[in-house]
Enzyme design. Sequence first.
Site, PDB file in Angstrom:
ATOM      1  N   SER A 143      19.794  -6.431  34.113  1.00  0.00           N
ATOM      2  CA  SER A 143      19.303  -6.156  32.755  1.00  0.00           C
ATOM      3  C   SER A 143      18.780  -4.730  32.688  1.00  0.00           C
ATOM      4  CB  SER A 143      18.150  -7.109  32.412  1.00  0.00           C
ATOM      5  OG  SER A 143      17.539  -6.731  31.200  1.00  0.00           O
ATOM      6  N   TYR A 156      10.143 -11.112  34.447  1.00  0.00           N
ATOM      7  CA  TYR A 156      11.588 -11.062  34.153  1.00  0.00           C
ATOM      8  C   TYR A 156      12.186  -9.795  34.773  1.00  0.00           C
ATOM      9  CZ  TYR A 156      15.860 -10.966  31.234  1.00  0.00           C
ATOM     10  OH  TYR A 156      17.159 -10.921  30.781  1.00  0.00           O
TER      11      TYR A 156
HETATM   12  N1  LIG Z   1      20.780 -11.148  25.621  1.00  0.00           N
HETATM   13  C1  LIG Z   1      20.296 -10.025  26.114  1.00  0.00           C
HETATM   14  O1  LIG Z   1      19.826  -9.147  25.376  1.00  0.00           O
HETATM   15  C2  LIG Z   1      20.311  -9.756  27.586  1.00  0.00           C
HETATM   16  C3  LIG Z   1      19.935  -8.473  28.013  1.00  0.00           C
HETATM   17  C4  LIG Z   1      19.946  -8.197  29.372  1.00  0.00           C
HETATM   18  C5  LIG Z   1      20.333  -9.176  30.281  1.00  0.00           C
HETATM   19  N2  LIG Z   1      20.692 -10.410  29.830  1.00  0.00           N
HETATM   20  C6  LIG Z   1      21.093 -11.382  30.823  1.00  0.00           C
HETATM   21  O2  LIG Z   1      22.369 -11.906  30.493  1.00  0.00           O
HETATM   22  C7  LIG Z   1      22.479 -13.249  30.972  1.00  0.00           C
HETATM   23  C8  LIG Z   1      22.872 -14.172  29.830  1.00  0.00           C
HETATM   24  O3  LIG Z   1      21.887 -14.072  28.810  1.00  0.00           O
HETATM   25  P1  LIG Z   1      22.148 -14.611  27.344  1.00  0.00           P
HETATM   26  O4  LIG Z   1      21.451 -13.693  26.423  1.00  0.00           O
HETATM   27  O5  LIG Z   1      23.568 -14.906  27.157  1.00  0.00           O
HETATM   28  O6  LIG Z   1      21.310 -15.986  27.415  1.00  0.00           O
HETATM   29  P2  LIG Z   1      21.435 -17.251  26.435  1.00  0.00           P
HETATM   30  O7  LIG Z   1      20.098 -17.941  26.537  1.00  0.00           O
HETATM   31  O8  LIG Z   1      21.896 -16.833  25.114  1.00  0.00           O
HETATM   32  O9  LIG Z   1      22.531 -18.141  27.141  1.00  0.00           O
HETATM   33  C9  LIG Z   1      22.289 -18.570  28.446  1.00  0.00           C
HETATM   34  C10 LIG Z   1      23.153 -19.753  28.824  1.00  0.00           C
HETATM   35  O10 LIG Z   1      22.645 -20.193  30.097  1.00  0.00           O
HETATM   36  C11 LIG Z   1      22.336 -21.567  30.036  1.00  0.00           C
HETATM   37  N3  LIG Z   1      21.217 -21.881  30.921  1.00  0.00           N
HETATM   38  C12 LIG Z   1      19.896 -21.762  30.704  1.00  0.00           C
HETATM   39  N4  LIG Z   1      19.216 -22.215  31.758  1.00  0.00           N
HETATM   40  C13 LIG Z   1      20.135 -22.615  32.673  1.00  0.00           C
HETATM   41  C14 LIG Z   1      20.052 -23.192  33.961  1.00  0.00           C
HETATM   42  N5  LIG Z   1      18.866 -23.492  34.531  1.00  0.00           N
HETATM   43  N6  LIG Z   1      21.192 -23.466  34.624  1.00  0.00           N
HETATM   44  C15 LIG Z   1      22.402 -23.205  34.047  1.00  0.00           C
HETATM   45  N7  LIG Z   1      22.541 -22.696  32.819  1.00  0.00           N
HETATM   46  C16 LIG Z   1      21.414 -22.402  32.142  1.00  0.00           C
HETATM   47  C17 LIG Z   1      22.029 -21.859  28.575  1.00  0.00           C
HETATM   48  O11 LIG Z   1      22.223 -23.247  28.262  1.00  0.00           O
HETATM   49  C18 LIG Z   1      23.041 -20.939  27.865  1.00  0.00           C
HETATM   50  O12 LIG Z   1      24.280 -21.557  27.719  1.00  0.00           O
HETATM   51  C19 LIG Z   1      21.116 -13.571  31.602  1.00  0.00           C
HETATM   52  O13 LIG Z   1      21.185 -13.289  32.985  1.00  0.00           O
HETATM   53  C20 LIG Z   1      20.200 -12.597  30.918  1.00  0.00           C
HETATM   54  O14 LIG Z   1      19.032 -12.344  31.681  1.00  0.00           O
HETATM   55  C21 LIG Z   1      20.684 -10.730  28.502  1.00  0.00           C
END
Ligand SMILES: NC(=O)c1ccc[n+]([C@@H]2O[C@H](COP(=O)([O-])OP(=O)(O)OC[C@H]3O[C@@H](n4cnc5c(N)ncnc54)[C@H](O)[C@@H]3O)[C@@H](O)[C@H]2O)c1
Length: 261
Positions: A143, A156
């Site tokens: 991230s 985080y």
């Molecule tokens: N959205 C952002 O702005 C952003 C920015 C930087 C990094 N990220 C990273 O990208 C990745 C995805 O984030 P996102 O925004 O798509 O998240 P999201 O919450 O929109 O989707 C996450 C998915 O993971 C699943 N999930 C949650 N807990 C889980 C578990 N214990 N085991 C298996 N699945 C699980 C959820 O059901 C969902 O389908 C993460 O690693 C997040 O830290 C996101």
Amino acid sequence: MGRLDGKVAVITGAADGIGHAIAEGMAREGARLFIGDINDAKGEAFAEALRGEGHEVTYIHCDVAEEADIANLINTAIADTDRLDVLVNNAAIAIGGFPIHEMTNEQWHRLMAVNLTSVFRGCKYALPQMIKQKSGSIINMASAQGHIGLDGWTAYAGAKGAILSMTRQMAVEFGPDNVRVNSISPGTISTPMNEKVVEELGDHLTRAWVKMHPIGRIGLPQEVAEAAIYLASDAAGFTTGIDLKVDGGLTGAPRYVPDLV
Ligand SMILES: NC(=O)c1ccc[n+]([C@@H]2O[C@H](COP(=O)([O-])OP(=O)(O)OC[C@H]3O[C@@H](n4cnc5c(N)ncnc54)[C@H](O)[C@@H]3O)[C@@H](O)[C@H]2O)c1
């Protein structure tokens, strides 16, 4: 010809958000997918929809906080195909938006289990097969928070910083086995994770996030998926140990920009 034809890929947290976009993109590029999530209804429906488009996709319940679930997801992929070409350690949760001294031990341990220990375990079960077949691409979702500070997100960011460091370490260690290990650092991306953060912390964040990114908007999950497809593909055959920022310039920007006049 798809960019991932013939490759077997495992993706965690693939029912929604960035993982969903990565799965969709990788399926269209020809990968045989094994996807996991805790949202079984959404995950199974998604897999069914992809199969309906002619892609080979298996959905398996996988809570990444549970070692047995990760082992089952990865071992099933290997048992069914005798290969493992790509592992995307994507699933994570957002616990934050408050000072670190207000975080409970339970919140800390939950965050570390889902966001960090999961990466260790994913690699633990994927590496033996990749080393054996002398090829593989591991993609860890880091991230922008692993690079810059933002009030309220110490734990985080700690997990993401550790992922950046583990990625470099594994790239060096398993380079001789032709196993590539890279990370992606998204900026703010339009996903359910951020919808939940806005719900909890306030709508002002939506405007602030747009301002934070020099490119003048937040990102789309598909834009992160493109980076993952590249890192998974043979086009990235000489790329290992990098962190690919997909952040609209966020990590290059100062928080306060002084007026020039
Ligand atoms: N959205 C952002 O702005 C952003 C920015 C930087 C990094 N990220 C990273 O990208 C990745 C995805 O984030 P996102 O925004 O798509 O998240 P999201 O919450 O929109 O989707 C996450 C998915 O993971 C699943 N999930 C949650 N807990 C889980 C578990 N214990 N085991 C298996 N699945 C699980 C959820 O059901 C969902 O389908 C993460 O690693 C997040 O830290 C996101």
